[in-house]
Design a protein around this motif. Structure first.
Motif, short mmCIF file in Angstrom:
data_model
loop_
_atom_site.label_atom_id
_atom_site.label_comp_id
_atom_site.label_asym_id
_atom_site.label_seq_id
_atom_site.Cartn_x
_atom_site.Cartn_y
_atom_site.Cartn_z
N VAL A 1 33.18 46.66 30.46
CA VAL A 1 32.85 45.44 31.63
C VAL A 1 32.40 46.21 32.81
N PRO A 2 30.83 46.25 32.85
CA PRO A 2 30.10 46.79 34.13
C PRO A 2 30.09 45.97 35.33
N HIS A 3 29.99 46.61 36.50
CA HIS A 3 29.75 45.87 37.80
C HIS A 3 28.70 45.05 37.84
N PRO A 4 28.90 43.96 38.59
CA PRO A 4 27.44 43.10 38.59
C PRO A 4 26.28 43.63 39.00
N VAL A 5 25.13 43.07 38.69
CA VAL A 5 23.64 43.48 38.87
C VAL A 5 23.19 42.57 40.13
N VAL A 6 22.61 43.21 40.90
CA VAL A 6 21.82 42.70 42.15
C VAL A 6 20.57 42.76 42.21
N PRO A 7 20.00 41.72 41.64
CA PRO A 7 18.13 42.01 41.63
C PRO A 7 17.65 41.53 43.04
N GLN A 8 16.89 42.52 43.58
CA GLN A 8 16.00 42.34 44.71
C GLN A 8 14.76 41.47 44.57
N ASN A 9 14.23 41.44 45.65
CA ASN A 9 12.68 40.79 45.79
C ASN A 9 12.09 41.31 44.72
N GLN A 10 11.32 40.63 43.90
CA GLN A 10 10.40 40.81 43.07
C GLN A 10 10.73 42.00 41.99
N SER A 11 11.90 42.08 41.67
CA SER A 11 12.35 42.90 40.69
C SER A 11 12.38 42.31 39.11
N CYS B 1 22.67 36.25 42.16
CA CYS B 1 21.52 35.55 42.56
C CYS B 1 20.55 36.71 43.59
N GLY B 2 21.00 37.75 43.71
CA GLY B 2 20.07 38.82 44.80
C GLY B 2 20.87 38.96 45.95
N ARG B 3 20.35 39.42 47.06
CA ARG B 3 20.88 39.69 48.34
C ARG B 3 21.12 38.40 49.23
N LYS B 4 21.95 37.48 48.98
CA LYS B 4 22.10 36.30 49.34
C LYS B 4 22.20 36.20 50.63
N LEU B 5 22.81 37.15 51.50
CA LEU B 5 23.07 37.29 52.97
C LEU B 5 21.95 37.69 53.52
N THR C 1 25.19 30.26 41.52
CA THR C 1 24.46 31.41 41.85
C THR C 1 24.70 32.58 41.18
N HIS C 2 25.74 32.49 40.25
CA HIS C 2 25.90 33.81 39.57
C HIS C 2 26.40 33.12 38.16
N GLN C 3 25.86 34.42 37.10
CA GLN C 3 26.39 33.96 35.79
C GLN C 3 26.67 35.08 35.02
N GLY C 4 27.93 34.82 34.38
CA GLY C 4 28.31 35.99 33.58
C GLY C 4 28.45 35.89 32.02
N PHE D 1 34.08 35.98 19.82
CA PHE D 1 33.92 34.86 20.75
C PHE D 1 32.96 35.18 21.88
N ILE D 2 32.31 34.19 22.41
CA ILE D 2 31.38 34.41 23.52
C ILE D 2 31.82 33.72 24.59
N ILE D 3 31.78 34.38 25.98
CA ILE D 3 32.29 33.40 27.16
C ILE D 3 31.02 33.42 27.94
N ARG D 4 30.67 32.20 28.47
CA ARG D 4 29.77 32.00 29.80
C ARG D 4 30.47 31.40 30.83
N VAL D 5 30.17 32.01 32.00
CA VAL D 5 30.99 31.63 33.39
C VAL D 5 29.85 31.39 34.40
N LEU D 6 29.76 30.30 35.17
CA LEU D 6 28.98 30.11 36.16
C LEU D 6 29.99 30.17 37.64
N ALA D 7 29.52 30.83 38.52
CA ALA D 7 30.36 30.82 39.83
C ALA D 7 29.41 30.99 41.11
N GLN D 8 30.13 31.20 42.16
CA GLN D 8 29.35 31.17 43.55
C GLN D 8 29.66 32.60 44.05
N GLY D 9 30.29 33.88 43.46
CA GLY D 9 30.45 34.90 43.90
C GLY D 9 30.63 35.84 42.68
N ALA D 10 30.27 37.15 42.78
CA ALA D 10 30.44 38.15 41.70
C ALA D 10 31.95 38.66 41.37
#
Length: 262
Positions: free
Chosen positions: A104-114, A138-142, A189-192, A233-242
């Motif tokens: 279970v790795p940490h979340p991925v943060v994609p920046q501009n034009q990656s 979703c990237g660097r939201k802040l 904004t986040h998908q797992g 099984f496969i799990i999909r989750v949508l959320a607003q935070g990592a």
């Protein structure tokens, strides 16, 4: 830059251990489970790089001998930096009979034009357990970079005796698709994604019921779990935070680890 990490896990008197490791910069692999009582190898992937840069190619390989178990973790969020071209990662997991792999790795943060393309291939023999997840933010939201990456793709294939039994392809292209529209992220904004599969004839219906009851009605997330053909099984989750997603996947991993692997 091509960067490699190759790990071999063996066991002695029922205790799994890191037999051999080959790494190139920026990788390190560190045992972190010295005080665990489950007799598994607990390893952490460490990196001296701040993230993936343009044209980086990460090549990871994990080989588990018969009757071994390994739980893998990362040290921090994986950042994808601004790119003119792309970065790639290929992960190969070979599980001999009676072995178990969980990551279970940490979340991925994609920046501009990656642009990031990942391909995971797992080869299972009989009596094996396999668990793998990924979380894409979703990237660097802040910093005002919400959904400004070009391309994120994570393809996972699971084989049993070299026969493809599971194939899952997560593809997000915010510049080409209505990323928050119906059928995609739908305002989140986040998908797992978390995949569990075993060739040990361990039924998963109780897992599915438990996780649906635990997470299906939680506020501010959309949770779905589906049974795979075979025992998985496969799990999909949508959320607003990592962090919420990451903590949930860690708890799911621990539940499966304790009841299926041990």
């Amino acid at each position: 830059m091509i960067s490699s990490l190759k790990v071999k896990i063996e066991q002695r008197e029922g205790t799994s251990f890191l037999k051999d490791a080959y790494v190139t910069q920026p990788f390190r692999i560190v045992p972190v489970g010295q005080y665990k009582r489950d007799k598994a190898a607990h390893l952490m992937i460490m990196s001296s790089s701040p993230g993936l840069l343009d044209n980086d190619d990460h090549q990871l390989e994990f080989n588990l001998a018969p009757n071994t178990r390994m739980q893998l973790q990362t040290q921090a969020y994986q950042r994808l930096y601004h790119m003119e071209n792309k970065s790639t990662q290929t992960t190969l997991i070979n599980l001999e009979s009676g072995s178990g792999f969980s990551f279970v790795p940490h979340p991925v943060v994609p920046q501009n034009q990656s642009t990031f393309i990942s391909h995971n291939k797992a080869y299972l023999q009989d009596d094996c357990h396999f668990l793998l997840s990924d979380i894409i933010t979703c990237g660097r939201k802040l910093s005002g970079e919400e959904f400004m990456y070009n391309h994120f793709q994570n393809l996972t294939e699971i084989y049993h005796h070299n026969k493809l039994v599971v194939k899952d392809n997560v593809l997000l292209q915010p510049q080409k698709l209505p990323i928050q529209g119906m059928g995609i992220l739908e305002g989140f904004t986040h998908q797992g994604t978390l995949i569990y599969y075993n060739t040990a004839n361990v039924l998963v219906s109780d897992f599915i019921d438990f996780f649906q009851e635990t997470y299906g009605e939680q506020e501010n997330i959309e949770f779905g779990i589906s049974k795979l053909e075979g025992n998985g099984f496969i799990i999909r989750v949508l959320a607003q935070g990592a962090e919420k997603l990451f903590e949930a996947f860690q708890k799911i991993q621990q539940k499966v680890w304790e009841e299926a692997y041990l």
